[in-house]
Scaffold this active site. Sequence first.
Site, PDB file in Angstrom:
ATOM      1  N   ALA A  13       0.788  -1.238   0.000  1.00 55.31           N
ATOM      2  CA  ALA A  13       0.000   0.000   0.000  1.00 55.31           C
ATOM      3  C   ALA A  13       0.817   1.283   0.000  1.00 55.31           C
ATOM      4  O   ALA A  13       0.260   2.363  -0.199  1.00 55.31           O
ATOM      5  CB  ALA A  13      -0.937   0.015   1.213  1.00 55.31           C
ATOM      6  N   ALA A  14       2.129   1.185   0.217  1.00 56.51           N
ATOM      7  CA  ALA A  14       2.936   2.401   0.324  1.00 56.51           C
ATOM      8  C   ALA A  14       3.658   2.756  -0.965  1.00 56.51           C
ATOM      9  O   ALA A  14       4.375   3.750  -1.013  1.00 56.51           O
ATOM     10  CB  ALA A  14       3.960   2.250   1.453  1.00 56.51           C
ATOM     11  N   GLY A  15       3.468   1.978  -2.009  1.00 57.20           N
ATOM     12  CA  GLY A  15       4.209   2.188  -3.243  1.00 57.20           C
ATOM     13  C   GLY A  15       3.491   3.040  -4.266  1.00 57.20           C
ATOM     14  O   GLY A  15       2.451   3.655  -3.994  1.00 57.20           O
ATOM     15  N   GLY A  62       0.201   1.390  -4.941  1.00 54.24           N
ATOM     16  CA  GLY A  62      -0.522   1.188  -3.697  1.00 54.24           C
ATOM     17  C   GLY A  62      -1.120   2.443  -3.098  1.00 54.24           C
ATOM     18  O   GLY A  62      -2.266   2.432  -2.622  1.00 54.24           O
ATOM     19  N   SER A  67       0.017  -7.529  -9.206  1.00 55.66           N
ATOM     20  CA  SER A  67       1.460  -7.757  -9.307  1.00 55.66           C
ATOM     21  C   SER A  67       1.822  -8.471 -10.602  1.00 55.66           C
ATOM     22  O   SER A  67       1.264  -9.519 -10.926  1.00 55.66           O
ATOM     23  CB  SER A  67       1.951  -8.591  -8.128  1.00 55.66           C
ATOM     24  OG  SER A  67       1.534  -8.025  -6.903  1.00 55.66           O
ATOM     25  N   ASN A  68       2.769  -7.895 -11.316  1.00 53.21           N
ATOM     26  CA  ASN A  68       3.214  -8.492 -12.578  1.00 53.21           C
ATOM     27  C   ASN A  68       4.287  -9.558 -12.368  1.00 53.21           C
ATOM     28  O   ASN A  68       5.027  -9.499 -11.387  1.00 53.21           O
ATOM     29  CB  ASN A  68       3.751  -7.391 -13.504  1.00 53.21           C
ATOM     30  CG  ASN A  68       2.623  -6.689 -14.234  1.00 53.21           C
ATOM     31  OD1 ASN A  68       1.689  -7.322 -14.718  1.00 53.21           O
ATOM     32  ND2 ASN A  68       2.697  -5.370 -14.314  1.00 53.21           N
ATOM     33  N   ASP A 115      -5.739  -2.720 -19.478  1.00 53.04           N
ATOM     34  CA  ASP A 115      -5.792  -2.951 -20.925  1.00 53.04           C
ATOM     35  C   ASP A 115      -7.129  -2.465 -21.494  1.00 53.04           C
ATOM     36  O   ASP A 115      -7.193  -1.886 -22.583  1.00 53.04           O
ATOM     37  CB  ASP A 115      -5.601  -4.433 -21.234  1.00 53.04           C
ATOM     38  CG  ASP A 115      -4.322  -4.991 -20.647  1.00 53.04           C
ATOM     39  OD1 ASP A 115      -3.321  -4.257 -20.625  1.00 53.04           O
ATOM     40  OD2 ASP A 115      -4.335  -6.154 -20.190  1.00 53.04           O
ATOM     41  N   HIS A 144      -2.242 -10.527 -19.828  1.00 51.33           N
ATOM     42  CA  HIS A 144      -1.948  -9.155 -19.407  1.00 51.33           C
ATOM     43  C   HIS A 144      -0.485  -8.786 -19.669  1.00 51.33           C
ATOM     44  O   HIS A 144       0.164  -8.156 -18.850  1.00 51.33           O
ATOM     45  CB  HIS A 144      -2.288  -8.983 -17.926  1.00 51.33           C
ATOM     46  CG  HIS A 144      -2.153  -7.582 -17.417  1.00 51.33           C
ATOM     47  ND1 HIS A 144      -2.792  -6.500 -17.995  1.00 51.33           N
ATOM     48  CD2 HIS A 144      -1.453  -7.068 -16.369  1.00 51.33           C
ATOM     49  CE1 HIS A 144      -2.493  -5.400 -17.342  1.00 51.33           C
ATOM     50  NE2 HIS A 144      -1.674  -5.713 -16.342  1.00 51.33           N
TER      51      HIS A 144
END
Length: 371
Positions: free
Chosen positions: A8-10, A13, A156-157, A188, A217
């Site tokens: 959540a801090a990124g 996020g 998340s990739n 997308d 994706h």
Amino acid sequence: MKAVVLGAAGGIGQPLSLLLKANPAVTELALYDIVNSPGVAVDLSHIATPAKVEGYLPADDGLKKALTGANVVVIPAGIPRKPGVSFSCPSLKSNDGSYDFSLDDSVCVVIRIALPLLIFMAPPSDDLFKINAGIVRDLATGIATTAPKAFVLVISNPVNSTVPIVAEVFKKHGVFDPKRIFGVTTLDVVRASTFVSEILGDRSLSPSVSVPVVGGHSGVTIVPLLSQSSHPLPSSLDTTAFDALINRIQFGGDEVVKAKDGAGSATLSMAYAGAEFAGKVIRAVNGEKGIVAPTFVNLSSDKTGGDALKKELGKDLEYFSARVELGVDGVAKIHALGKITDGEKALVAAALPELVINIEKGVAFVEVPKL
């Protein structure tokens, strides 16, 4: 309705958490990351919307506390592929501090030593996979043991691999329900709507333009079904421009990275897309009918629809991004591709081999014993 954001801090996020705080259907919002999440939570808690916000760190069973009672869990945790990586335990950071992540302290020392070698000795996509796969695996373990009935939305990739990772972890814990695990491919769809409205010469149309995007994706696995657009493309659009539109939808992330000069990736648009999909899941869980959205799911989540789709594809795939009707239990119905053009059939055919590789890679990651 308790929503949880893991990572959540990124860069994804924080705006994602903001948008979920602004959703009046969310009554409780839990934010987890390995740094800064309590501060983000306090900041958001001042916003005059119903959700109570709490931030958690790994210490003192923070992940377990964040997940307790969760209805919807959104996972943007991980690192994007881009230059300018620096590392400082216990966090991975880009130069602009925008990475999303969540790592056990025990992993930090290993990555601190290995990351420079990985960057120079391994393909960048392999770096991304190995790091993000480990992050997602560990978070999925937390969800499986604390909130196994939650709806899990994976950002998340690489999504084509991380969704199978979550599923395999849930299987190992005996709590796998294919109806409740989703890969978020909404960006997308958002890009397709935006780019089509630009070609139509009216950006005000973008909220109402609907283009199904199926497959997966990443890159060639992203298949926009432009023939099914709610707003047909101009008949004057030539082949070169049409092919360029498809390529732009498939590789829109590269456009953002280039525009940010390597200092960031598609964080804001991804947060918007993630919040859009989470909002649809929440509305469906609360009983709203008729909500259909493309999402990357396990095709066993609707055996009838999944089997019909496999027949269309001519391939016994375990996962595919299709138009999915959402319901109170998650996946209610998987829709068929429907009538598509020969060109779109070629795009689907090109996507399948890559999807098989991506899916198998995710499954194999969980099957390999953790060192």
